[in-house]
Design a protein around this motif. Structure first.
Motif, PDB file in Angstrom:
ATOM      1  N   LEU A   1       6.515   1.871  28.024  1.00  0.00           N
ATOM      2  CA  LEU A   1       6.478   0.430  28.270  1.00  0.00           C
ATOM      3  C   LEU A   1       7.246  -0.370  27.221  1.00  0.00           C
ATOM      4  CD1 LEU A   1       2.713  -0.020  29.303  1.00  0.00           C
ATOM      5  CD2 LEU A   1       4.687   0.490  30.750  1.00  0.00           C
ATOM      6  N   SER A   2       8.052   0.291  26.431  1.00  0.00           N
ATOM      7  CA  SER A   2       8.743  -0.409  25.342  1.00  0.00           C
ATOM      8  C   SER A   2       9.728  -1.455  25.850  1.00  0.00           C
ATOM      9  CB  SER A   2       9.470   0.590  24.446  1.00  0.00           C
ATOM     10  OG  SER A   2      10.448   1.306  25.180  1.00  0.00           O
ATOM     11  N   HIS A   3      10.170  -1.328  27.104  1.00  0.00           N
ATOM     12  CA  HIS A   3      11.106  -2.302  27.683  1.00  0.00           C
ATOM     13  C   HIS A   3      10.400  -3.515  28.264  1.00  0.00           C
ATOM     14  CE1 HIS A   3       9.435  -0.197  31.096  1.00  0.00           C
ATOM     15  NE2 HIS A   3       9.862  -1.175  31.884  1.00  0.00           N
ATOM     16  N   LEU A   4       9.076  -3.439  28.411  1.00  0.00           N
ATOM     17  CA  LEU A   4       8.315  -4.391  29.226  1.00  0.00           C
ATOM     18  C   LEU A   4       7.711  -5.508  28.379  1.00  0.00           C
ATOM     19  CD1 LEU A   4       7.263  -4.806  32.183  1.00  0.00           C
ATOM     20  CD2 LEU A   4       5.190  -3.580  31.469  1.00  0.00           C
ATOM     21  N   PRO A   5       7.890  -6.773  28.768  1.00  0.00           N
ATOM     22  CA  PRO A   5       7.184  -7.865  28.092  1.00  0.00           C
ATOM     23  C   PRO A   5       5.666  -7.728  28.293  1.00  0.00           C
ATOM     24  CG  PRO A   5       9.042  -8.703  29.362  1.00  0.00           C
ATOM     25  CD  PRO A   5       8.850  -7.284  29.767  1.00  0.00           C
ATOM     26  N   ILE A   6       4.939  -7.707  27.211  1.00  0.00           N
ATOM     27  CA  ILE A   6       3.479  -7.523  27.250  1.00  0.00           C
ATOM     28  C   ILE A   6       2.837  -8.521  26.298  1.00  0.00           C
ATOM     29  CG2 ILE A   6       1.565  -5.912  26.862  1.00  0.00           C
ATOM     30  CD1 ILE A   6       3.599  -3.617  27.199  1.00  0.00           C
ATOM     31  N   TRP A   7       1.798  -9.181  26.778  1.00  0.00           N
ATOM     32  CA  TRP A   7       1.026 -10.088  25.925  1.00  0.00           C
ATOM     33  C   TRP A   7      -0.425  -9.640  25.999  1.00  0.00           C
ATOM     34  CZ3 TRP A   7       1.626 -16.169  26.113  1.00  0.00           C
ATOM     35  CH2 TRP A   7       1.065 -16.711  24.939  1.00  0.00           C
ATOM     36  N   VAL A   8      -0.968  -9.227  24.864  1.00  0.00           N
ATOM     37  CA  VAL A   8      -2.302  -8.640  24.783  1.00  0.00           C
ATOM     38  C   VAL A   8      -3.259  -9.624  24.117  1.00  0.00           C
ATOM     39  CG1 VAL A   8      -3.633  -6.657  23.964  1.00  0.00           C
ATOM     40  CG2 VAL A   8      -1.197  -6.390  24.522  1.00  0.00           C
TER      41      VAL A   8
ATOM     42  N   ASN B   1      -5.418 -21.030  29.379  1.00  0.00           N
ATOM     43  CA  ASN B   1      -4.259 -21.363  28.562  1.00  0.00           C
ATOM     44  C   ASN B   1      -3.017 -21.431  29.456  1.00  0.00           C
ATOM     45  OD1 ASN B   1      -2.199 -21.571  26.715  1.00  0.00           O
ATOM     46  ND2 ASN B   1      -2.672 -19.668  25.628  1.00  0.00           N
ATOM     47  N   LEU B   2      -2.519 -22.617  29.695  1.00  0.00           N
ATOM     48  CA  LEU B   2      -1.363 -22.790  30.578  1.00  0.00           C
ATOM     49  C   LEU B   2      -0.145 -22.032  30.077  1.00  0.00           C
ATOM     50  CD1 LEU B   2      -0.302 -24.245  33.137  1.00  0.00           C
ATOM     51  CD2 LEU B   2       0.391 -26.142  31.629  1.00  0.00           C
ATOM     52  N   GLU B   3      -0.058 -21.836  28.786  1.00  0.00           N
ATOM     53  CA  GLU B   3       1.111 -21.176  28.204  1.00  0.00           C
ATOM     54  C   GLU B   3       1.321 -19.776  28.776  1.00  0.00           C
ATOM     55  OE1 GLU B   3       2.837 -19.809  23.802  1.00  0.00           O
ATOM     56  OE2 GLU B   3       0.919 -20.885  23.969  1.00  0.00           O
ATOM     57  N   ILE B   4       0.236 -19.061  29.089  1.00  0.00           N
ATOM     58  CA  ILE B   4       0.417 -17.683  29.562  1.00  0.00           C
ATOM     59  C   ILE B   4       1.093 -17.644  30.932  1.00  0.00           C
ATOM     60  CG2 ILE B   4      -1.583 -16.898  28.225  1.00  0.00           C
ATOM     61  CD1 ILE B   4      -3.037 -16.470  30.925  1.00  0.00           C
ATOM     62  N   TYR B   5       0.812 -18.630  31.777  1.00  0.00           N
ATOM     63  CA  TYR B   5       1.415 -18.640  33.113  1.00  0.00           C
ATOM     64  C   TYR B   5       2.876 -19.068  33.053  1.00  0.00           C
ATOM     65  CZ  TYR B   5      -3.560 -18.559  33.878  1.00  0.00           C
ATOM     66  OH  TYR B   5      -4.883 -18.226  33.803  1.00  0.00           O
ATOM     67  N   CYS B   6       3.183 -19.994  32.159  1.00  0.00           N
ATOM     68  CA  CYS B   6       4.584 -20.367  31.947  1.00  0.00           C
ATOM     69  C   CYS B   6       5.354 -19.174  31.389  1.00  0.00           C
ATOM     70  CB  CYS B   6       4.676 -21.558  31.001  1.00  0.00           C
ATOM     71  SG  CYS B   6       3.935 -23.081  31.648  1.00  0.00           S
ATOM     72  N   TRP B   7       4.721 -18.421  30.494  1.00  0.00           N
ATOM     73  CA  TRP B   7       5.339 -17.223  29.929  1.00  0.00           C
ATOM     74  C   TRP B   7       5.594 -16.189  31.015  1.00  0.00           C
ATOM     75  CZ3 TRP B   7       3.411 -12.150  29.582  1.00  0.00           C
ATOM     76  CH2 TRP B   7       4.153 -11.280  28.779  1.00  0.00           C
TER      77      TRP B   7
END
Length: 235
Positions: free
Chosen positions: A164-171, A219-225
């Motif tokens: 998953l190193s190529h994948l954008p991930i927010w934990v 958190n609206l920021e996560i959906y914009c992200w």
């Protein structure tokens, strides 16, 4: 706005199917040429078993339900509107056994892509606790299917996460979590940070216990992200 369906058994190799809640954006039928981003939400252990309405307790389906009823309580109204109006959402339910079956989830995604105008370059998976583990596991089993993933208070197999190193991930995880230790998320992120192109970020809430999902999904920021992430921009 949320409607309940039972997954089709597209393959005889599937051990079972999931019931799921589906929402389509209010403007979905206005233009048949538009394809929509999809959020797949995986619930936690507390929502196992019927009725399907239990899945509305937390996360993405809770936001959509609040938008539909106009009753927001502890739901951020702007987040509820944004998610409901800009995404197709699918929230399956584990019926009896503990844990998510990635084979069945992949078949569910196949069905959604076949039956609805899903933008295959903008498919996202998120989940809480057991569903956080499910999000990691599903992504590891299909590392090039998703545009981004957003696991909340979950964990996974560090020996497999390199794919998953190529994948954008927010934990996301609560520092004081006494159900799923924060180290479960930290060790996955640290393993990905060793990869030169790792795109993983970690948010730890210093005062939260297991319920780190309420703050996250408000958190609206996560959906914009999420909307900024697309498979077309992945290397």
């Amino acid at each position: 706005m949320l409607k309940a369906f039972t997954q089709k058994k597209l393959s005889n190799t599937l051990p079972f199917v999931y019931d799921y809640l589906l929402s389509l954006p209010p403007d979905y039928n206005n233009n048949n040429s538009v394809r929509w981003p999809l959020i797949l939400f995986l619930h936690g252990a507390g929502e196992i078993g019927s009725p399907i309405d239990k899945v509305k307790t937390h996360g993405i389906p809770k936001l959509v339900q609040s938008y539909s009823t106009g009753l927001f309580d502890d739901v951020n109204q702007e987040c509820a509107r944004f998610v409901t109006e800009k995404f197709i959402t699918c929230s399956p339910q584990v019926r009896r056994s503990y844990g998510w079956n990635v084979q069945v989830l992949k078949s569910l995604l196949d069905e959604l892509e076949q039956d609805y105008r899903v933008d295959i370059n903008r498919i996202y998976v998120t989940g809480i606790s057991m569903g956080g583990y499910g999000a990691w596991s599903l992504a590891m089993s299909s590392p090039h299917r998703f545009a981004a993933i957003l696991p909340v208070c979950g964990g996974g197999d560090c020996s497999l996460v390199k794919c998953l190193s190529h994948l954008p991930i927010w934990v996301f995880h609560g520092k004081l979590d006494d159900v799923v230790p924060v180290e479960e998320s930290e060790q996955l992120v640290k393993r990905l940070e060793r990869e030169e192109q790792g795109k993983c970020q970690l948010t730890i809430y210093p005062t939260l216990k297991h319920d780190s999902w309420t703050d996250t999904y408000n958190n609206l920021e996560i959906y914009c992200w999420l909307l900024k992430q697309t498979k077309e921009t992945q290397k």
